[in-house]
Design a protein around this motif. Sequence first.
Motif, PDB file in Angstrom:
ATOM      1  N   ILE A  73      47.614  16.365 -37.906  1.00 53.25           N
ATOM      2  CA  ILE A  73      47.796  15.175 -37.059  1.00 53.25           C
ATOM      3  C   ILE A  73      47.173  15.405 -35.687  1.00 53.25           C
ATOM      4  CG2 ILE A  73      49.496  13.714 -35.901  1.00 53.25           C
ATOM      5  CD1 ILE A  73      51.369  14.201 -38.269  1.00 53.25           C
ATOM      6  N   TYR A  74      47.427  16.575 -35.138  1.00 54.99           N
ATOM      7  CA  TYR A  74      46.871  16.929 -33.830  1.00 54.99           C
ATOM      8  C   TYR A  74      45.352  16.917 -33.873  1.00 54.99           C
ATOM      9  CZ  TYR A  74      46.007  19.865 -29.658  1.00 54.99           C
ATOM     10  OH  TYR A  74      45.570  20.355 -28.464  1.00 54.99           O
ATOM     11  N   ALA A  75      44.784  17.504 -34.929  1.00 51.88           N
ATOM     12  CA  ALA A  75      43.324  17.584 -35.040  1.00 51.88           C
ATOM     13  C   ALA A  75      42.699  16.196 -35.165  1.00 51.88           C
ATOM     14  CB  ALA A  75      42.932  18.455 -36.240  1.00 51.88           C
ATOM     15  N   VAL A  76      43.317  15.333 -35.976  1.00 50.55           N
ATOM     16  CA  VAL A  76      42.779  13.978 -36.143  1.00 50.55           C
ATOM     17  C   VAL A  76      42.872  13.210 -34.827  1.00 50.55           C
ATOM     18  CG1 VAL A  76      43.131  11.757 -37.296  1.00 50.55           C
ATOM     19  CG2 VAL A  76      43.262  13.879 -38.616  1.00 50.55           C
ATOM     20  N   ILE A 124      46.261   5.912 -27.312  1.00 49.19           N
ATOM     21  CA  ILE A 124      45.819   6.871 -26.299  1.00 49.19           C
ATOM     22  C   ILE A 124      44.393   7.310 -26.586  1.00 49.19           C
ATOM     23  CG2 ILE A 124      46.210   9.184 -25.351  1.00 49.19           C
ATOM     24  CD1 ILE A 124      49.227   8.714 -25.924  1.00 49.19           C
ATOM     25  N   ALA A 125      44.098   7.575 -27.862  1.00 48.40           N
ATOM     26  CA  ALA A 125      42.754   8.014 -28.234  1.00 48.40           C
ATOM     27  C   ALA A 125      41.721   6.924 -27.963  1.00 48.40           C
ATOM     28  CB  ALA A 125      42.730   8.412 -29.710  1.00 48.40           C
ATOM     29  N   PHE A 126      42.051   5.676 -28.313  1.00 52.34           N
ATOM     30  CA  PHE A 126      41.103   4.583 -28.102  1.00 52.34           C
ATOM     31  C   PHE A 126      40.868   4.342 -26.609  1.00 52.34           C
ATOM     32  CE2 PHE A 126      40.217  -0.102 -27.817  1.00 52.34           C
ATOM     33  CZ  PHE A 126      38.914  -0.019 -28.308  1.00 52.34           C
ATOM     34  N   CYS A 166      52.181   7.789 -34.491  1.00 52.88           N
ATOM     35  CA  CYS A 166      50.729   7.907 -34.712  1.00 52.88           C
ATOM     36  C   CYS A 166      49.977   6.720 -34.112  1.00 52.88           C
ATOM     37  CB  CYS A 166      50.434   8.025 -36.208  1.00 52.88           C
ATOM     38  SG  CYS A 166      50.986   9.591 -36.930  1.00 52.88           S
ATOM     39  N   VAL A 167      50.583   5.518 -34.142  1.00 60.86           N
ATOM     40  CA  VAL A 167      49.959   4.347 -33.516  1.00 60.86           C
ATOM     41  C   VAL A 167      49.860   4.554 -32.003  1.00 60.86           C
ATOM     42  CG1 VAL A 167      50.286   1.900 -32.956  1.00 60.86           C
ATOM     43  CG2 VAL A 167      50.588   2.690 -35.306  1.00 60.86           C
ATOM     44  N   ALA A 168      50.917   5.106 -31.405  1.00 63.61           N
ATOM     45  CA  ALA A 168      50.889   5.401 -29.974  1.00 63.61           C
ATOM     46  C   ALA A 168      49.762   6.376 -29.650  1.00 63.61           C
ATOM     47  CB  ALA A 168      52.237   5.962 -29.524  1.00 63.61           C
ATOM     48  N   GLY A 216      49.911   3.328 -24.674  1.00 70.05           N
ATOM     49  CA  GLY A 216      50.209   4.376 -25.651  1.00 70.05           C
ATOM     50  C   GLY A 216      51.279   5.338 -25.158  1.00 70.05           C
ATOM     51  N   TYR A 217      51.195   5.747 -23.893  1.00 71.25           N
ATOM     52  CA  TYR A 217      52.190   6.653 -23.327  1.00 71.25           C
ATOM     53  C   TYR A 217      53.555   5.987 -23.210  1.00 71.25           C
ATOM     54  CZ  TYR A 217      48.522  10.014 -22.195  1.00 71.25           C
ATOM     55  OH  TYR A 217      47.498  10.922 -22.275  1.00 71.25           O
TER      56      TYR A 217
END
Length: 518
Positions: free
Chosen positions: A48-51, A116-118, A110-112, A87-88
């Motif tokens: 999960i962290y890597a993705v 954050i990633a986006f 995971c959505v959160a 996200g945060y």
Amino acid sequence: MFKNHPKGLVAAALSNMGERFGYYIMNAVLLLFLCSKFGLDDTTSGVIYAVFYALIYVLSLVGGVIADRTQNYKGTIISGLAVMTLGYVLLSIPIMSTSANIGWLLPFTCVALLLIAFGNGLFKGNLQAIVGQMYDNLEADAAKEDEEALRIAKGKRDSGFQIFYVFINIGGLIAPFVAPLLRSWWLGVHNLTYNASLPELCHKYINAGGNLVGQDLDNINKLVSEVGGSAVSMDFCQQYLETFNTGVHYSFIASVVAMVISLLIFVVTKRSLPTPSKKEAQAVEDYSAEEKAAMASEIKRRLYALFAVLGVAIFFWFSFHQNGQSLSVFARDFVKTDAIPPEIWQAVNPFFVIALTPIIMAIFGALSRRGKSISTPRKIAIGMAIAAIAYIFLGVVSMLMDFPSGDSFRAMDQATQTAMKAGPWVLIVTYFFLTVAELFISPLGLSFVSKVAPKHLQGLCQGLWLGATAVGNLLIWIGPLMYNKMPLWQCWTVFAVVCVISMAIMLGMVKWLERIAK
């Protein structure tokens, strides 16, 4: 330090520092948080962290394309900060994970992380593109004076990105202390203390319906008394997990505050930053048909060089970003961290960045004044060699101390584990070498991209650099897998070999890359 650098550099760096502070609060605890909240093992949490880590950089390509097509870099950056803040906010909601709600709570988390990633993808590469534009403008102004002024201006780009990188790490230095501080405070409110190993055992106890046996039962009984509990029970395990993880959730509120501050800094100072769209539109109008044809060939050469460096960067980030994966669980398991939570060790890297950057800049500056400048591609090759030294050191220590795999270690009794642990100096030395390697690769890689990127593809090219980081991050889950399945010296040897091969490839391309980057 800031003499003769663009005025907007400080504004961009401060905005990035706030964003990085918020991000590194979350990043410092993410892997261990997923394990403690949901009862996931290291490997699953690592995937999960890597993705997530990969998506941060993959989505920088999307952010770069959006900014390049709209030529609205600043608007894209502001949107990214807003999305990250959302996200945060979602991550900060303290909901206890149970067997009844994990089916939606884990996807919710995971959505959160996806938000954050986006948001980071919209923000990160485009801010770097703006910094690169500052130095394009600086060199263009210097070219109007004379060749000596242009030479001096070109020499500022590498140091400018190093300064920018220092501000990133000021946020990264402070952030890892926040989550452990809030978590320990919340545990203290409930008359409990922190222990990194207890959440995993609590999940085992709950999953076994209270019928835990053998060494795990002995270990949990010992740890429960150490953290302030009277006796192990289902109620105690659930209370400890809820209190432990609620404290982590509260730390994400600090990330929200940091993001809002970063957004305010950028909005207030954005007028001091360049607007690439205006300059680029004029440049395109001035090109003749012949010039455009000649430029097409030059653009291909530059992109070939860029992709060559990106290939090497993939393997550096695969090795370096183990600081949030196998090196984090190594700190938890094999290092004496009774008084220092394992997350705190991630502050060692940004501390060394801040302390060593002025020294490295002074060395590079002295060599330049003597006419012995080291090219950016050659610096990157040196960085790969130094990264290899970090893992060779760690491999030798692990061999001498006869460290087994992570799984084998955690199956031992508590007394044996305590006796086997290494002192904190092992992590300090490892992070020292990895940080020096980082300073030779990461900020200078950004500088190299800004040198070779075609003017109309600056956002995309910075996104490609981050995309290479993403590919490396997609591979980092292999670290915890090896860590838990093989003797540690073998695990660290794999990373050392990867770094040595990457160094050799980079050295083989140095002269070609130097010609293109001139």
